[in-house]
Every structure is written in structure tokens, then in C-alpha cells.
Design an enzyme around this catalytic site. Structure first.
Site, PDB file in Angstrom:
ATOM      1  N   GLY A  44     -75.812   7.865  33.057  1.00  0.00           N
ATOM      2  CA  GLY A  44     -76.677   7.137  32.719  1.00  0.00           C
ATOM      3  C   GLY A  44     -75.674   5.887  31.796  1.00  0.00           C
ATOM      4  CG  HIS A  45     -72.504   5.173  33.696  1.00  0.00           C
ATOM      5  ND1 HIS A  45     -71.498   5.230  34.498  1.00  0.00           N
ATOM      6  CD2 HIS A  45     -72.552   6.295  32.862  1.00  0.00           C
ATOM      7  CE1 HIS A  45     -71.079   6.645  34.383  1.00  0.00           C
ATOM      8  NE2 HIS A  45     -71.678   7.329  33.483  1.00  0.00           N
ATOM      9  CD  GLN A  68     -71.738  13.607  35.132  1.00  0.00           C
ATOM     10  OE1 GLN A  68     -70.953  13.760  35.852  1.00  0.00           O
ATOM     11  NE2 GLN A  68     -73.182  13.051  35.050  1.00  0.00           N
ATOM     12  CG  ASP A  79     -74.182  10.043  27.137  1.00  0.00           C
ATOM     13  OD1 ASP A  79     -74.199   9.541  28.364  1.00  0.00           O
ATOM     14  OD2 ASP A  79     -74.801  11.018  26.562  1.00  0.00           O
ATOM     15  CE  LYS A  81     -68.955   8.413  31.456  1.00  0.00           C
ATOM     16  NZ  LYS A  81     -69.405   8.770  30.191  1.00  0.00           N
TER      17      LYS A  81
END
Ligand code: GDP
Ligand code: IMO
Ligand code: MG
Length: 439
Positions: A41-42, A225, A14, A17
Site C-alpha cells: 500500500g503505497h 514491503q 510502510d 517508499k
């Protein structure tokens, strides 16, 4: 000359990215995911519109960009179909630009059931997984019993293999975890239906990448990650089940080691972690009881530190150079992208951890075991804050002096340049000091 760039998270995920991948894909023809799955989760924000991607590479919002999912990614077809549908509702046509490797291990319903059952059994020492079946799917891959995307091409053989695998997993689910078994026919039917969407997207991703290289096209490899969640090098066992470091771009896509030209390490200006495990610089704050450290609360509130996948509160703390320096080495980081500097705008003073005190000694390298990690006490240096907004700042020189000092300090401690600076969630709230794709 074309260039191939890898973007990786240098902390516990987080770091931002997704935002940076989206930003610099203006110069690429393809974006490749190479590990992880929909545990990622991007978040992409473009002119105030937010999109959260889990499995689909963060190049998808640029119409001319091709998105590739390499064989290192564990693929949940239901998660993929959901994401495609959501994108389609917001007017993004993704089907024709998304290609998937036949080598991707499939995340099956029993992997999700196993993930949840294991976490429940672990109780207090739970890892705090996303519950998406990531670990069990990678286990099946390594155990050489996993089903892969390419297996979908022959329904009869698939059905046979599934029978064998489900016999094994149902045995574990019922006899070891004491929960209900999954119905073979139902799983088979569901999967074969989902396969109709996925099969047309299957291509030889490795060949496609090498073709692009031969044609002098730029490629961006998007990590998921962060380095400290790496299965080998992270804070084991509080890690994810894949290699999250830059080497995984090679093993998880089929590109060669010598084909990587630049590694961009994303560093959040402070540290966050979601899920269990050691976190030496944590400023403990619990949102449920509203008790704990005031700075920890501020970082979480101003930084909107809630999981983009599970919605969980992210734990927050100061920047940790001990883990970061290790991370830079593990990933061969060429340059840093420093994100969320604006979240520190209101602080009078900012700490950076430069060593740990462990068992009465000062150490500058991270300990090996999670137990030692949990005992490590941070040794800080303190910097003066700037107490001014830096949101969307347009040049380095217009940053307050104290913010410039903070950035220079990080460069000095890292021995690396900060090539990109992010001071807001929006695509345009970014200062590119040295574009990774420029010569
Ligand atoms: P990822 O998993 O590394 O892609 O990061 P996430 O999307 O899970 O979390 C990063 C969060 O910070 C998202 O909500 C982004 O919109 C937000 N973000 C990214 N860069 C910045 C920044 O420079 N400033 C602020 N305030 N928010 C940012
Ligand atoms: P992005 O790509 C932050 C964490 C989980 C848990 C551990 C294992 O958005 O940075 P898993 O479901 O992977 O078996 O969970 O890893 N985790 C992440 N934390 N960001 C992520 O992805 C994460 N993906 C997994 O919270 O602690
Ligand atoms: Mg995330």
C-alpha cells in the site's frame, strides 16, 4: 550517463517508499515493480490529494512515465482492474502506460481462500497476512504448478492447466481446511473475462528494460514491503513470501546485477510493523482499549499509522539500528531517505536502539530465530527532542539543532549519508540533499 536506482524499505514496510518513488520519478522514463503484489500500500499525496497504490508502480501520476510490472510480482487481475478503475475515476489514464510481464504468477481466487483458511487455522500464532493470497501464489510458483499471465494467451491450455491445479487446491480446501471448494467453471469464466483487460498490456518487460538501458534512459525500481519482511532474511516466519531486498530488483525484473547504480534505503524516523512477529523496540499501545504506551500512541496518531492496504493499526516503536544496519548490508544501500521526521516534533526526548540484550549478553546483530528476537531487549541511547515543527522545512540549516543532531547521529551510526529528508506526506514536503539520479 543514465542511471538505474532501486528504492527499498529498510524496516517492516510502510517507510514512505511510494511518496519517494513518486517524487524522484521526475527524472525517469520507467518505474518497475519487481516483487510482492497488492499486499503493498503505497501512499502518494500531491497538493493534498491522496492516492493509494497497491500494484501499479508509483510513477503512474506522472503522465510521461511508463510503469512496468516485472515477473517477480504476483498479479491479481481483479485487484489490478479495481485499481485501474479507481485511477480512471480520479482522472488518471493508466492503461496505455502500464505494461506487464507474461512471467508474473497469477493470484487466483483459491490462493485468497487458502491464505485466509491458513491464518484462521494458525489462530493465536497467525502471521497477520493481508489475506490477499500472496503466500499461496508464491508457493504455487515455486512448486511449478502456478498459472502465469502469459498462460492467458491460450485459453484452451489455460483451462486445462486450471483444471489440474484446482483439483489439487480444492482437495486441500475441503479435506484439510474443511471449507467449501471453489467452482471450476465460475473461476475460469471470471479469469478469462478479466484477461481481456490484461492481455493488451503484456510485453517482454525484461527486453523493454534493456532497451531503455541501451537508449541511456533512467529507470527506477520500486520495492514493496521492507527488508525485515524478506522471506529469507526477515523475521521468519513472520514475513511475506517474496525477497524484498534489493537483489530482488535483479531477479524480479531481468535487469543485471551490474546495471544497478544506486540503492536508496527508505528509513522511517521511528519503526512500525503491521501484523504479527517480533518487534524489540515496540511501544505497545492498543487503540481498541486506548491502553498502553503514551509515546506509542502519539507516534501512531500523529503518524497516521494505519495500514494502507488493510486499515489495521500499525504497531509503533523507536528506531532500531541493530536491524537497520543489517538491512543496509543486505541491500547494499548507497544512501538513506529519512522519512516522517516531523512525527517526532513534539517529543522531549528520542531513543535510538543501538544493541540488544539477549540471554544476558549485549549483541549488535539481529538474532536468527523469531523466538530469540522476541526475547531481545533494546539498549538505547537517548537524544534531546526539538519541540518545534519541522513540517515542510526547506533547508537543512533551518532545522532545529536537535533535529540536525538526530539526523547526524543516524548517519554516524549507519555510516551512510542521508540523501533525502521527508518532513510531511506531501510530494513537496521533501528536502533532496543529493538526488539519486544526479551524477
Ligand atoms: P510505503 O508502503 O512505504 O509506500 O508507505 P505507506 O504509504 O504505507 O505509509 C507511509 C505513510 O506516511 C503514508 O500515509 C504517507 O502519506 C505518510 N508519509 C510519508 N512520508 C511522510 C513524512 O515525511 N511525514 C509524514 N507526516 N507522513 C509521511
Ligand atoms: P508496503 O509495500 C507493511 C506484512 C503483513 C504480514 C506479512 C505477511 O506497503 O510497505 P502477506 O499478505 O504479504 O503474506 O503478509 O507482511 N506486509 C506488510 N506490512 N507494509 C507492506 O507493504 C506489507 N506487505 C505485507 O502485514 O505481517
Ligand atoms: Mg505501505
Amino acid at each position: 550517463m543514465s542511471k538505474n536506482v532501486v528504492i527499498i524499505g529498510t524496516q517492516w514496510g510502510d517507510e514512505g517508499k511510494g511518496k519517494v518513488v513518486d517524487l524522484i520519478t521526475d527524472k525517469v522514463s520507467s518505474v518497475v515493480r519487481f516483487q510482492g503484489g497488492h499486499n503493498a500500500g503505497h501512499t502518494l499525496v500531491i497538493d493534498g490529494n491522496k492516492t493509494v497504490l497497491h500494484l501499479i508502480p508509483s510513477g503512474i501520476l506522472r503522465k510521461e512515465v511508463e510503469c512496468l510490472i516485472g515477473h517477480g510480482v504476483v498479479l491479481s487481475m481483479s485487484a489490478l482492474i479495481k485499481e485501474l478503475r479507481e485511477l480512471s475515476i480520479s482522472g488518471v489514464e493508466a492503461y496505455s502506460r502500464l505494461k506487464i510481464s507474461p512471467g508474473c504468477p497469477l493470484i487466483m481466487p483459491y490462493h485468497v481462500a487458502l491464505d485466509k483458511a491458513r491464518e484462521l487455522k494458525r489462530g493465536k500464532v497467525a502471521i497477520g497476512t493481508t489475506g490477499n493470497g500472496i503466500g499461496p501464489a508464491y508457493e504455487d510458483k515455486v512448486a511449478r504448478r502456478g498459472l502465469r499471465v502469459g498462460d492467458l494467451l491460450n485459453a484452451d491450455i489455460f483451462a486445462e492447466k486450471l483444471k489440474e491445479v484446482m483439483e489439487y487446491h480444492n482437495f486441500v480446501l475441503t479435506n484439510y481446511y474443511g471449507i467449501e471448494e471453489l467452482n471450476y467453471n465460475k473461476v475460469l469464466e471470471e479469469i478469462l473475462e478479466q484477461a481481456q483487460t490484461v492481455i493488451p498490456m503484456i510485453i517482454d518487460v525484461t527486453q523493454q528494460i534493456h532497451q531503455h538501458i541501451a537508449n541511456n534512459k533512467n529507470i527506477l525500481f520500486e520495492g514493496a514491503q521492507g527488508a525485515l519482511l524478506d522471506i529469507d532474511q526477515g523475521t521468519y516466519p513472520f514475513v511475506t513470501s517474496s525477497n524484498t531486498t534489493s537483489g530482488a530488483a535483479v531477479t524480479g525484473s531481468g535487469v543485471g546485477v551490474r546495471n544497478i547504480d544506486y540503492v536508496l534505503g527508505i528509513v522511517k524516523s521511528y519503526t512500525t510493523r503491521v501484523g504479527g512477529g517480533p518487534f524489540p523496540t515496540e511501544l505497545v499501545y492498543d487503540i481498541k482499549t486506548d491502553k498502553g504506551d503514551a509515546t506509542g500512541k502519539m507516534l501512531g496518531t500523529i503518524g497516521h499509522e494505519f495500514g494502507a492496504t488493510t486499515g489495521r493499526q500499525r504497531r509503533c516503536g523507536w528506531l532500531d539500528m541493530v536491524t537497520l544496519k543489517r538491512s543496509f548490508n543486505l541491500n547494499s544501500v548507497t544512501g538513506i531517505c529519512l522519512t516522517k521526521l516531523d512525527v517526532l516534533d513534539s517529543l522531549d526526548s528520542i531513543k535510538i536502539c543501538v544493541a540488544y540484550e539477549l540471554n544476558g549478553k549485549e549483541v549488535i546483530t539481529p538474532p536468527y530465530s523469531a523466538q530469540d528476537y522476541a526475547k531481545a531487549k533494546p539498549v538505547y541511547i537517548e537524544m534531546t527532542g526539538w519541540n518545534t515543527s519541522t513540517i515542510g522545512i526547506e533547508s537543512f540549516d533551518s532545522l532545529p539543532q536537535q533535529a540536525q543532531d538526530y539526523i547526524r547521529k543516524i548517519e554516524e551510526l549507519s555510516n551512510l549519508p542521508i540523501d533525502i529528508l521527508s518532513t510531511g506526506p506531501d510530494r513537496n514536503e521533501t528536502l533532496i540533499l543529493n538526488h539519486p539520479f544526479d551524477e
